[in-house]
Design an enzyme around this catalytic site. Structure first.
Site, PDB file in Angstrom:
ATOM      1  N   GLU A 176       0.804  -1.226   0.000  1.00 37.75           N
ATOM      2  CA  GLU A 176       0.000   0.000   0.000  1.00 37.75           C
ATOM      3  C   GLU A 176       0.845   1.287   0.000  1.00 37.75           C
ATOM      4  O   GLU A 176       0.803   2.066   0.973  1.00 37.75           O
ATOM      5  CB  GLU A 176      -0.947   0.012   1.199  1.00 37.75           C
ATOM      6  CG  GLU A 176      -1.888  -1.173   1.243  1.00 37.75           C
ATOM      7  CD  GLU A 176      -2.988  -1.022   2.285  1.00 37.75           C
ATOM      8  OE1 GLU A 176      -2.967  -0.059   3.076  1.00 37.75           O
ATOM      9  OE2 GLU A 176      -3.893  -1.875   2.311  1.00 37.75           O
ATOM     10  N   GLU A 370      -5.130  -8.662   1.114  1.00 40.37           N
ATOM     11  CA  GLU A 370      -5.792  -8.309   2.381  1.00 40.37           C
ATOM     12  C   GLU A 370      -7.263  -8.066   2.134  1.00 40.37           C
ATOM     13  O   GLU A 370      -7.643  -7.410   1.163  1.00 40.37           O
ATOM     14  CB  GLU A 370      -5.239  -7.004   2.981  1.00 40.37           C
ATOM     15  CG  GLU A 370      -3.888  -7.112   3.602  1.00 40.37           C
ATOM     16  CD  GLU A 370      -3.408  -5.784   4.205  1.00 40.37           C
ATOM     17  OE1 GLU A 370      -4.248  -4.939   4.593  1.00 40.37           O
ATOM     18  OE2 GLU A 370      -2.191  -5.596   4.261  1.00 40.37           O
TER      19      GLU A 370
HETATM   20  C1  FCB Z   1      -4.438  -1.958   5.598  1.00 43.29           C
HETATM   21  C2  FCB Z   1      -3.042  -2.237   6.117  1.00 43.29           C
HETATM   22  C3  FCB Z   1      -3.010  -3.252   7.238  1.00 43.29           C
HETATM   23  C4  FCB Z   1      -4.165  -3.032   8.195  1.00 43.29           C
HETATM   24  C5  FCB Z   1      -5.466  -2.993   7.454  1.00 43.29           C
HETATM   25  C6  FCB Z   1      -6.673  -2.884   8.339  1.00 43.29           C
HETATM   26  O1  FCB Z   1      -4.460  -0.691   5.020  1.00 43.29           O
HETATM   27  O2  FCB Z   1      -2.221  -2.713   5.074  1.00 43.29           O
HETATM   28  O3  FCB Z   1      -1.775  -3.182   7.876  1.00 43.29           O
HETATM   29  O4  FCB Z   1      -3.938  -1.895   8.927  1.00 43.29           O
HETATM   30  O5  FCB Z   1      -5.445  -1.929   6.543  1.00 43.29           O
END
Ligand code: FCB
Length: 462
Positions: A176, A370
């Site tokens: 990210e 994620e």
């Molecule tokens: C993302 C991050 C991770 C966590 C989630 C909820 O942006 O990569 O580390 O904080 O959100």
């Protein structure tokens, strides 16, 4: 009906292609603790979290969930749930305490032991080199606003690959970069906590350049599964007015297209380049940089949590979470249920996103690196953690992935965020994203009901 029947029924109809990877994800600073152990140097998150007023109740990652000490127990839990893969990040300053130069062998040894434990448990390691924890020593020479940091990142990639490349097959450069650049340098909500448009713009480009330089180093060393993780927030205009459409264009531009397009097409989006220049924050691009940034990848990591509805406002509101220019745009508060983060639940936006990526990056396999949600969990009298909202979120988002696959999106894997409850950055320990509950007083781990449902999805898939 027994709870096993309920679980079996809940996972009916979720069918994934053969070879689909199922895992869970974490990040170094969020779980490891042991910040002063074995010669680790400080990172920008140590400094930021220890600065009064920056994080919820002053929470820091000093102890986190003691994964550095408890990694064996954690890997055993993963293996017990049947996860086939684990996405984790390495701490740059554990390995290179000053960010460059001297290598701390004890730091490398920790990751080496972790990798061996994973492989021994039948869990495939997916390694991310950078999940936001820049060595503080490099911050002091300008951090990501300095072009040199991109080169140092590539050196760090080489050190890690030389130590672990014989056993780790899946490599990812950044997690990210949008958050590192904009939350860290524009919104000031993340380390290093700055609010400066010029810095944010420079950080954006140098992060992407660092990605490209590290990708080159990994490729030269023979990596065949190489990726980059981007986060995406689909932006829907609140109305069909031209002003709202433009607000959505600008937010989508700065948060999504700005990172995706240079990587997959070798060009920054022209509208965003113009917006940044107009805000007095031009990108510091030099000849040849975009070619480096567009290094071919084997997969794109996709992080998705929610989609946003955005609108134009008469006056600047400062309500767009991460945006250069302080402009007249804001994200409309979500309708319907929200997680404890205040985020909406929008699985249809997930399918749309995956289809958009199918079209924007044809031929590039996607891996959901994620996806998850935070809820107010408690251990019940029966010793279990009943988290029906998270289970519902998991199942509806897995279904969103299967919908996208049916429509031609080449999605190869899914990693639940997160494996464990952990340090949710500036939001501290109050936000529980884990599929495994952690009691922060005792460090006892308890798989939540969601973990058991997920294990059932995996069992059926096998
Ligand atoms: C993302 C991050 C991770 C966590 C989630 C909820 O942006 O990569 O580390 O904080 O959100």
């Amino acid at each position: 009906m027994t709870s096993t029947d309920t679980r079996t029924q809940a996972t009916d109809g979720l069918v994934f292609p053969p070879g689909f990877v199922f895992g869970a994800a974490t990040a170094a600073y969020q779980i490891e603790g042991a910040v002063d152990v074995d010669g680790r140097g400080p990172s920008i998150w140590d400094v930021f979290s220890h600065t009064p007023g920056k994080t919820h109740l002053g929470h820091t990652g000093d102890v986190a969930v003691e994964h550095h000490a408890r990694y064996r127990e954690d890997v055993a839990l993963m293996a017990g749930l049947g996860l086939s893969a684990y996405r984790f990040s390495t701490s740059w300053s554990r390995v290179l305490p000053e960010g460059a130069g001297r290598v701390e062998q004890r730091g490398l040894d920790f990751y080496s032991r972790l990798v061996d434990e994973l492989l021994g448990g039948g869990v495939d390691p997916w390694l991310t080199l950078y999940h936001w924890d820049l060595p503080q020593a490099l911050q002091e020479t300008g951090g990501w606003t300095s072009r040199d940091t991109a080169a140092r990142f590539a050196d760090y990639a080489a050190v890690l690959h030389d130590a672990l490349g014989d056993r780790v097959r899946h490599w990812s450069t950044l997690n990210e970069p949008m958050c590192s650049a904009l939350l860290g340098h524009m919104a000031g909500q993340h380390a290093p906590g700055h609010t400066d448009a010029v810095e944010a713009s420079r950080a954006t480009h140098h992060l992407l350049l660092g990605h490209g330089l590290a990708a080159r180093v990994l490729r030269e060393r023979g990596v065949e599964s190489l990726g980059l993780t981007l986060n995406f927030t689909p932006m829907t205009p609140a109305t069909d007015s031209a002003a709202d459409a433009d607000a959505a264009r600008r937010l989508d531009g700065q948060q999504n297209r700005m990172y995706l397009l240079p990587v997959v097409t070798g060009e920054y989006p022209a509208d965003v380049v113009a917006d940044l220049a107009a805000a007095g924050a031009p990108l510091p691009v030099e000849d040849g940089d975009l070619e480096v940034i567009a290094a071919p990848l084997d997969w794109l990591g996709v992080n998705f949590y929610f989609g946003s509805v955005v609108r134009a406002t008469e006056e600047p509101t400062g309500k767009a979470s991460a945006f250069i220019g302080g402009e007249r745009v804001e994200e409309v508060p979500p309708s319907g249920p929200t997680t404890t983060m205040g985020w909406g639940v929008t699985p249809a936006a997930f399918t749309e996103l995956l289809l958009r990526l199918r079209d924007t990056a044809p031929g590039l396999p996607l891996v959901v690196t994620e996806n998850g949600s935070a809820w107010p969990d408690e251990v019940s009298a029966d010793g279990a953690v009943h988290d029906p909202e998270r289970t519902d979120y998991l199942l509806t988002h897995l279904a969103a992935v299967t919908d996208a696959i049916e429509q031609g999106a080449d999605v190869r894997g899914y990693f639940a965020w997160s494996f464990l409850d952990n340090y949710e950055w500036a939001r501290g320990y109050d936000q529980r994203f884990g599929i495994v509950h952690v009691d922060y007083d005792t460090q006892v781990r308890t798989p939540k009901d969601t973990a058991l449902v997920y294990a059932e999805v995996l069992r059926r898939h096998r």
